[in-house]
Scaffold this motif. Structure first.
Motif, short mmCIF file in Angstrom:
data_model
loop_
_atom_site.label_atom_id
_atom_site.label_comp_id
_atom_site.label_asym_id
_atom_site.label_seq_id
_atom_site.Cartn_x
_atom_site.Cartn_y
_atom_site.Cartn_z
N TYR A 175 33.71 34.70 13.94
CA TYR A 175 32.15 35.73 13.20
C TYR A 175 32.81 36.36 12.10
O TYR A 175 33.74 37.17 12.39
N LEU A 176 31.97 37.34 10.87
CA LEU A 176 32.43 38.19 9.82
C LEU A 176 32.96 39.62 11.20
O LEU A 176 33.57 40.19 10.25
N ASP A 177 32.13 39.74 11.87
CA ASP A 177 32.83 41.48 13.18
C ASP A 177 33.59 40.79 13.97
O ASP A 177 34.22 41.78 14.84
N ALA B 285 32.26 27.54 6.62
CA ALA B 285 32.26 27.66 7.83
C ALA B 285 30.67 28.66 8.48
O ALA B 285 30.83 28.63 9.32
N ARG B 286 30.85 29.80 7.58
CA ARG B 286 30.44 30.48 7.32
C ARG B 286 28.26 29.94 7.11
O ARG B 286 27.60 30.26 7.97
N ILE B 287 28.63 29.03 6.64
CA ILE B 287 27.32 28.12 6.08
C ILE B 287 26.76 27.59 7.90
O ILE B 287 26.14 27.83 8.57
N ASP C 160 26.71 36.22 7.43
CA ASP C 160 27.05 36.30 6.06
C ASP C 160 25.79 36.72 6.23
O ASP C 160 24.80 35.77 6.21
N GLN C 161 25.38 37.71 5.71
CA GLN C 161 23.85 38.27 5.17
C GLN C 161 23.51 37.93 4.44
O GLN C 161 21.60 37.48 4.04
N ARG C 162 23.90 37.17 3.45
CA ARG C 162 22.98 36.19 1.96
C ARG C 162 22.69 35.29 3.01
O ARG C 162 21.48 34.55 2.23
N LEU D 197 18.92 31.74 4.99
CA LEU D 197 18.28 30.19 5.94
C LEU D 197 16.93 30.93 6.10
O LEU D 197 16.31 30.27 6.43
N ILE D 198 16.50 32.03 6.74
CA ILE D 198 14.62 32.68 6.82
C ILE D 198 14.20 32.39 5.92
O ILE D 198 12.86 32.00 5.89
N LYS D 199 14.63 32.44 4.50
CA LYS D 199 13.99 32.08 3.33
C LYS D 199 13.23 30.83 3.37
O LYS D 199 12.38 30.10 3.57
N LEU D 200 14.75 29.74 3.85
CA LEU D 200 14.43 28.06 3.90
C LEU D 200 13.38 27.77 4.87
O LEU D 200 11.86 27.16 5.02
N LEU D 201 13.62 28.08 6.20
CA LEU D 201 12.35 28.04 7.45
C LEU D 201 10.99 28.63 7.18
O LEU D 201 10.25 28.41 7.88
N GLY D 202 11.19 29.91 6.36
CA GLY D 202 10.10 30.34 6.69
C GLY D 202 9.39 31.50 7.96
O GLY D 202 10.55 31.83 8.78
N VAL D 203 8.55 31.95 7.73
CA VAL D 203 8.37 33.35 8.45
C VAL D 203 7.66 31.84 9.90
O VAL D 203 7.86 33.01 10.75
#
Length: 427
Positions: free
Chosen positions: A269-271, A286-288, A327-329, A334-340
């Motif tokens: 993880y990034l942190d 790996a981030r994906i 990775d915030q982007r 992913l949230i945009k891809l899956l939707g609300v």
């Protein structure tokens, strides 16, 4: 809390008013409406219902209605209504309009079913290959690696060439095995990789790494994999599955550097809180896979004793509590891809219907929804693309615990979340 409607009350078509929650007791094919139970929105719907000759097949639910029905007709008027109404309606524009609506309804439904069926057939084939290969990596790594590589290249090619790539929640899938999680992670990783502009060769490597990211678990005792609170030495053993996976992947000679990095680093993880090394600079592939793997495990935990989150809850937790890890982007994509309302979400629509989200839409608020229709087999239940139904919208997402057991049993939001993609090259 949504409550199952009480016993329906018979009603005559001339008593209909906007706000009544009605049930048309006819086969879905025999009327122009999207489904059999709905709340009447306007006078136009009333006229369409009245034109259907529904004597003895029309009911309403008092508790779900926002209005009271009109007065019943006098007996002599009731006897004259069907013939006169039928004769009048046969010659007016309403019949033509209803026929057009019915054709469009059936065409939309067939397109949705065809796309879902393509995804289901493709998943079945991919699952057979994946299960066989994953179980064979320890015995015949070169043969198994070649199977996984070929499947990954085929997947990447289809994703790149498809003008439209749709994600589908699949029907109930029985059995256990490494193919379920592996295919979920590969599917979402491919869609995420395409959205960030990866080339076909890059997508193929990401697909191979995503599909095989847990292959090292073949060397971990089964009881450790499903233990919720592992002893320190068990946890250390478990956290080495990436190392074992890289060893097996190298023996197969089928994995390139990108795929190997996914297997090695999908828990980094990034942190710096990840493992096995705590590195903060894992590669893009790996981030994906890290963000997708975390999401799918929140929805379908490896340990049976762990609580599975609903899809929207899983995304919310990742965004609120674990954002520093990812990775915030990629998390935002992913949230945009899956939707609300991600696939697997139970929802209530504005007409009081219940549904199960089976596919995201182009608009994150308007996915495709399988409508709760207990009077018919679930496989024949109507599926509605809210992006093509402007009058319908989701009012709220629901937890299974808020619904009656028989409703949850019919919709079965998931024993295990399984999804796959379909592509359309024609558009």
């Amino acid at each position: 809390m949504w409550k199952k409607p009480e016993k329906p009350v018979p009603i005559e078509a001339c008593q209909l008013v906007p706000g009544l929650y009605v049930w048309i007791d006819l086969p879905w094919d025999d009327h122009p409406f999207l489904y059999n139970r709905f709340k009447i929105a306007d006078a136009k719907q009333i006229k369409e219902i009245q034109a259907l000759k529904l004597a003895g097949h029309l009911y309403y639910y008092p508790e779900k209605s926002a209005a009271e029905p009109g007065p019943p007709p006098a007996p002599e008027a009731l006897a004259a209504i069907p013939e006169a109404l039928a004769q009048a309606e046969l010659e007016n524009e309403l019949q033509l309009e209803m026929a057009r609506q019915s054709r469009e309804k059936h065409e939309r439904q067939q397109r949705l079913r065809d796309a879902a069926a393509r995804a289901d057939r493709a998943w079945e084939q991919a699952a057979r290959v994946t299960r066989e290969a994953m179980l064979g990596m320890g015995r015949t790594p070169k043969q198994a690696g070649a199977q996984l590589r070929d499947l990954s290249q085929q997947t990447a090619s289809q994703i790149v060439q498809g003008n439209e790539v749709l994600l589908h929640l699949l029907g109930d899938k029985d059995g256990t095995g490494p193919q379920f999680h592996g295919l979920n992670v590969m599917t979402l990783s491919m869609l995420l990789g395409k959205s960030v502009g990866l080339t076909e060769p890059q997508l193929a490597e990401v697909a191979l790494g995503a599909l095989s990211h847990d292959v090292g678990k073949v060397k971990i005792p089964a009881h450790i994999l499903v233990t919720k609170n592992r002893a320190k030495h068990e946890e250390a053993f478990y956290r080495d599955h990436g190392i074992y996976g890289v060893e097996l992947a190298k023996m197969s000679e089928a994995f390139g550097p990108i795929a190997l990095s996914v297997i090695a680093d999908h828990h980094e993880y990034l942190d710096g809180s990840g493992w096995p090394t705590g590195k903060k600079n894992a590669g893009p592939a790996a981030r994906i896979v890290a963000v997708v793997d975390a999401y799918d495990r929140l929805c379908s935990p490896e340990c049976p004793q762990s609580e599975a989150l609903m899809p929207a809850e899983a995304l919310a937790r990742m965004f609120r509590s674990d954002a520093a890890k990812f990775d915030q982007r990629l998390l935002s994509l992913l949230i945009k891809l899956l939707g609300v309302y991600p696939p697997g979400t139970l929802v209530r629509l504005n007409d009081e219907s219940l549904g199960l989200v089976v596919s995201p839409g182009r608009d994150s608020l308007r996915p495709t929804v399988l409508i709760y229709s207990p009077e018919i087999d679930k496989r024949e239940a109507p599926t509605v693309d809210l992006g093509l139904s402007p009058d319908l919208k989701i009012e709220e997402a629901l937890r299974p615990s808020s619904l009656p057991p028989d409703v949850v049993a019919w919709m079965n939001p998931r024993q295990r979340l399984s999804y796959f993609y379909s592509t359309d090259k024609s558009q």
